[in-house]
Design a protein around this motif. Sequence first.
Motif, mmCIF file in Angstrom:
data_model
loop_
_atom_site.group_PDB
_atom_site.id
_atom_site.type_symbol
_atom_site.label_atom_id
_atom_site.label_comp_id
_atom_site.label_asym_id
_atom_site.label_seq_id
_atom_site.Cartn_x
_atom_site.Cartn_y
_atom_site.Cartn_z
ATOM 1 N N ALA A 260 -22.189 -43.265 -17.060
ATOM 2 C CA ALA A 260 -21.592 -42.448 -18.107
ATOM 3 C C ALA A 260 -22.274 -42.668 -19.452
ATOM 4 C CB ALA A 260 -20.095 -42.750 -18.224
ATOM 5 N N LEU A 261 -22.638 -43.895 -19.740
ATOM 6 C CA LEU A 261 -23.282 -44.191 -21.018
ATOM 7 C C LEU A 261 -24.689 -43.633 -21.099
ATOM 8 C CD1 LEU A 261 -22.093 -47.864 -21.660
ATOM 9 C CD2 LEU A 261 -21.252 -45.763 -22.722
ATOM 10 N N ASP A 262 -25.295 -43.380 -19.947
ATOM 11 C CA ASP A 262 -26.641 -42.805 -19.931
ATOM 12 C C ASP A 262 -26.635 -41.282 -20.011
ATOM 13 O OD1 ASP A 262 -28.001 -45.216 -19.850
ATOM 14 O OD2 ASP A 262 -27.987 -45.314 -17.655
ATOM 15 N N VAL A 263 -25.460 -40.660 -19.886
ATOM 16 C CA VAL A 263 -25.360 -39.202 -19.995
ATOM 17 C C VAL A 263 -25.393 -38.820 -21.475
ATOM 18 C CG1 VAL A 263 -23.878 -37.197 -19.604
ATOM 19 C CG2 VAL A 263 -24.067 -38.979 -17.851
ATOM 20 N N PRO A 264 -26.276 -37.901 -21.864
ATOM 21 C CA PRO A 264 -26.307 -37.482 -23.268
ATOM 22 C C PRO A 264 -24.977 -36.871 -23.711
ATOM 23 C CG PRO A 264 -28.299 -36.761 -22.128
ATOM 24 C CD PRO A 264 -27.349 -37.268 -21.073
ATOM 25 N N MET A 265 -24.675 -37.032 -24.977
ATOM 26 C CA MET A 265 -23.428 -36.531 -25.539
ATOM 27 C C MET A 265 -23.499 -35.022 -25.770
ATOM 28 S SD MET A 265 -22.565 -39.490 -28.353
ATOM 29 C CE MET A 265 -20.988 -38.737 -28.793
ATOM 30 N N TYR A 266 -22.320 -34.423 -25.967
ATOM 31 C CA TYR A 266 -22.193 -33.060 -26.461
ATOM 32 C C TYR A 266 -21.683 -33.028 -27.906
ATOM 33 C CZ TYR A 266 -22.549 -30.624 -21.889
ATOM 34 O OH TYR A 266 -22.953 -30.094 -20.700
ATOM 35 N N PRO A 298 -17.415 -45.469 -32.333
ATOM 36 C CA PRO A 298 -16.491 -44.582 -31.625
ATOM 37 C C PRO A 298 -15.096 -45.154 -31.436
ATOM 38 C CG PRO A 298 -17.973 -45.621 -30.068
ATOM 39 C CD PRO A 298 -18.455 -46.010 -31.444
ATOM 40 N N LEU A 299 -14.158 -44.235 -31.239
ATOM 41 C CA LEU A 299 -12.815 -44.543 -30.797
ATOM 42 C C LEU A 299 -12.752 -44.411 -29.275
ATOM 43 C CD1 LEU A 299 -10.881 -42.321 -33.377
ATOM 44 C CD2 LEU A 299 -11.415 -44.762 -33.605
ATOM 45 N N VAL A 300 -11.685 -44.945 -28.691
ATOM 46 C CA VAL A 300 -11.492 -44.767 -27.255
ATOM 47 C C VAL A 300 -11.421 -43.280 -26.912
ATOM 48 C CG1 VAL A 300 -9.896 -45.146 -25.346
ATOM 49 C CG2 VAL A 300 -10.394 -47.013 -26.933
ATOM 50 N N SER A 301 -10.813 -42.475 -27.778
ATOM 51 C CA SER A 301 -10.731 -41.031 -27.526
ATOM 52 C C SER A 301 -12.107 -40.384 -27.484
ATOM 53 C CB SER A 301 -9.864 -40.355 -28.593
ATOM 54 O OG SER A 301 -10.391 -40.575 -29.887
ATOM 55 N N ASP A 302 -13.074 -40.931 -28.220
ATOM 56 C CA ASP A 302 -14.435 -40.392 -28.138
ATOM 57 C C ASP A 302 -15.028 -40.641 -26.760
ATOM 58 O OD1 ASP A 302 -14.524 -39.530 -30.857
ATOM 59 O OD2 ASP A 302 -14.902 -41.602 -31.471
ATOM 60 N N PHE A 303 -14.718 -41.783 -26.195
ATOM 61 C CA PHE A 303 -15.224 -42.075 -24.858
ATOM 62 C C PHE A 303 -14.547 -41.200 -23.812
ATOM 63 C CE2 PHE A 303 -15.236 -44.874 -20.976
ATOM 64 C CZ PHE A 303 -16.578 -44.693 -20.684
ATOM 65 N N THR A 304 -13.240 -40.994 -23.930
ATOM 66 C CA THR A 304 -12.564 -40.126 -22.965
ATOM 67 C C THR A 304 -13.054 -38.685 -23.107
ATOM 68 O OG1 THR A 304 -10.657 -39.826 -24.420
ATOM 69 C CG2 THR A 304 -10.545 -41.605 -22.826
ATOM 70 N N ASP A 305 -13.340 -38.250 -24.329
ATOM 71 C CA ASP A 305 -13.969 -36.935 -24.505
ATOM 72 C C ASP A 305 -15.321 -36.891 -23.808
ATOM 73 O OD1 ASP A 305 -11.985 -35.702 -25.980
ATOM 74 O OD2 ASP A 305 -12.912 -36.112 -27.926
ATOM 75 N N LEU A 307 -16.351 -38.644 -21.257
ATOM 76 C CA LEU A 307 -16.161 -38.598 -19.805
ATOM 77 C C LEU A 307 -15.845 -37.191 -19.327
ATOM 78 C CD1 LEU A 307 -14.043 -41.836 -19.203
ATOM 79 C CD2 LEU A 307 -16.464 -41.496 -18.653
ATOM 80 N N SER A 308 -15.187 -36.395 -20.172
ATOM 81 C CA SER A 308 -14.826 -35.031 -19.783
ATOM 82 C C SER A 308 -16.018 -34.088 -19.801
ATOM 83 C CB SER A 308 -13.728 -34.494 -20.706
ATOM 84 O OG SER A 308 -14.253 -34.089 -21.965
ATOM 85 N N THR A 309 -17.162 -34.537 -20.313
ATOM 86 C CA THR A 309 -18.366 -33.704 -20.345
ATOM 87 C C THR A 309 -19.356 -34.091 -19.252
ATOM 88 O OG1 THR A 309 -19.644 -35.106 -21.879
ATOM 89 C CG2 THR A 309 -18.104 -33.527 -22.853
ATOM 90 N N ILE A 310 -18.921 -34.906 -18.305
ATOM 91 C CA ILE A 310 -19.742 -35.310 -17.161
ATOM 92 C C ILE A 310 -19.222 -34.545 -15.943
ATOM 93 C CG2 ILE A 310 -20.483 -37.271 -15.749
ATOM 94 C CD1 ILE A 310 -19.912 -39.049 -18.197
ATOM 95 N N PHE A 311 -20.123 -33.953 -15.153
ATOM 96 C CA PHE A 311 -19.682 -33.001 -14.137
ATOM 97 C C PHE A 311 -20.222 -33.281 -12.736
ATOM 98 C CE2 PHE A 311 -20.256 -30.422 -18.143
ATOM 99 C CZ PHE A 311 -18.920 -30.428 -18.507
ATOM 100 N N PRO A 312 -20.108 -34.498 -12.211
ATOM 101 C CA PRO A 312 -20.537 -34.722 -10.829
ATOM 102 C C PRO A 312 -19.547 -34.104 -9.847
ATOM 103 C CG PRO A 312 -19.512 -36.696 -11.692
ATOM 104 C CD PRO A 312 -19.569 -35.713 -12.835
ATOM 105 N N GLU A 313 -19.891 -34.146 -8.561
ATOM 106 C CA GLU A 313 -19.032 -33.539 -7.539
ATOM 107 C C GLU A 313 -17.675 -34.237 -7.455
ATOM 108 O OE1 GLU A 313 -20.331 -30.782 -5.268
ATOM 109 O OE2 GLU A 313 -21.353 -30.767 -7.201
ATOM 110 N N VAL A 314 -17.633 -35.522 -7.755
ATOM 111 C CA VAL A 314 -16.377 -36.264 -7.951
ATOM 112 C C VAL A 314 -16.497 -36.964 -9.295
ATOM 113 C CG1 VAL A 314 -14.882 -38.128 -7.122
ATOM 114 C CG2 VAL A 314 -16.008 -36.606 -5.477
ATOM 115 N N ARG A 315 -15.453 -36.909 -10.094
ATOM 116 C CA ARG A 315 -15.518 -37.477 -11.441
ATOM 117 C C ARG A 315 -14.442 -38.533 -11.607
ATOM 118 N NH1 ARG A 315 -15.636 -33.458 -16.527
ATOM 119 N NH2 ARG A 315 -13.562 -32.826 -15.788
ATOM 120 N N LEU A 316 -14.822 -39.631 -12.268
ATOM 121 C CA LEU A 316 -13.889 -40.705 -12.580
ATOM 122 C C LEU A 316 -13.541 -40.657 -14.054
ATOM 123 C CD1 LEU A 316 -12.379 -43.371 -11.911
ATOM 124 C CD2 LEU A 316 -14.540 -44.575 -12.352
#
Length: 457
Positions: A260-266, A298-305, A307-316
């Motif tokens: 998740a940390l290696d996925v670029p941000m939006y 960042p805040l924890v909410s920034d991290f949860t945001d 995570l919502s921008t990552i789109f694998p076939e199953v998402r955690l």
Amino acid sequence: MTTRTGPLKGDHPIEGREDLLAVFAGGEKPREAWRIGTEHEKFVYRRSDHSAPAYDAPGGIRDLLTEMVSFGWTPVEENGNIIALTGPDGAVSLEPAGQLELSGAPREHLHETCCEAGRHLAQVKAVGDELGIGFLGLGMWPDKSRADLPVMPKGRYAIMLSYMPKVGSLGLDMMLRTCTIQTNLDYESEADMAMKFRVGLALQPLATALFANSPFTEGRPNGFLSYRSHIWSDTDADRTGMLPFVFEDGFGYERYLDFALDVPMYFVFRDGRYIDTSGQSFRDFLDGRLPALPGERPLVSDFTDHLSTIFPEVRLKSFLEMRGADGGPWNRICALPAFWVGLLYQPDALAAAWDEVKNWPIEAHQALRDAVPKLGLRAPTATGETLLELGRRVLAIAEAGLNARGKLNASGDNESGFLDPLREVLASGKTPAERLLESYHGEWAGDLSRIYEEESF
């Protein structure tokens, strides 16, 4: 896609890696507290000409949301525009081109889930009758080009629409022209999460085939059974796919966090607006070196945001999302959670499902995922058999899992009846897309407008 509907409970600045891992660990629940969340999207169209209504047009998307407030929903606004609704049945939100989504509330059993879907569809149909709009249950717009579609006034979508063409050729189609059904499920521990993630990921191509429902593009057959699934293969390789590391020894929260940390941000959300951070690094954000917000952490909410921008076939996130199915009609909305709950929420069923796939080479999972958008149930698995053959055994496992749960409705029926649409697919050997193609080449005589009669809610 995720819509902010209020502040995150317990939000605070991230002090270190443990705060990030706590997002995943915080989702752990004892078995008796496991719930079922179901999300389903549908296309909105004008009954008069099948066009997609704009947000602010008379009788358009804004009016649709405004009218739904009368059913007890609370509006959520962004820059003065209603962009979502919240209530006891979860949240109603907008996808980028006005696709309407219900993100259902966590439910104890599938009877509640299906009642929730029924309430929602009754509400939108009542409003649709007033406004002259209908709702179509497919995986992709069958006859619309990108240019035919409006864009909703949500800040995150403007950022994504700008970024998507830089990283793939089909990302705009994903945003504007597709609909899905998803199921969100709980886990008891890190080990339980890992097992469910592996089984869910390995069998996601089977779900794609069973629900394949997007064989048309711009008025003609496109050569695929699930073009929606194909679109994800060229959307953004940094944040999509089969995640082969999930099948490696030692997979758990730490490994998913690194991914998740290696996925670029939006974006980052601040003071009611979205700040464009597309392509920037969340690791830099943790160090206070984010170019868009220099010196800020960042805040924890920034991290949860994020995570919502990552789109694998199953998402955690703090639960697991099963993301492989095309949108479809009412009975398939209930069938998807039935499939996954039957497989993943009963220990014997979970073990039996894992036995079906545990010896597959890692590369075989990707090969199956690549084959299924075109071949559907005819796609070959790692053992040489087809998904149709595997699917019949897996559905029997899901049925046994639901029977063992023993969740009954007032008539004494358990949850396994919700699998009936999938039983029909496997008995015939034909995906929903293949049935649509038969109609198109047969009784419809190439008149794709007939799909609005046949596939609307």
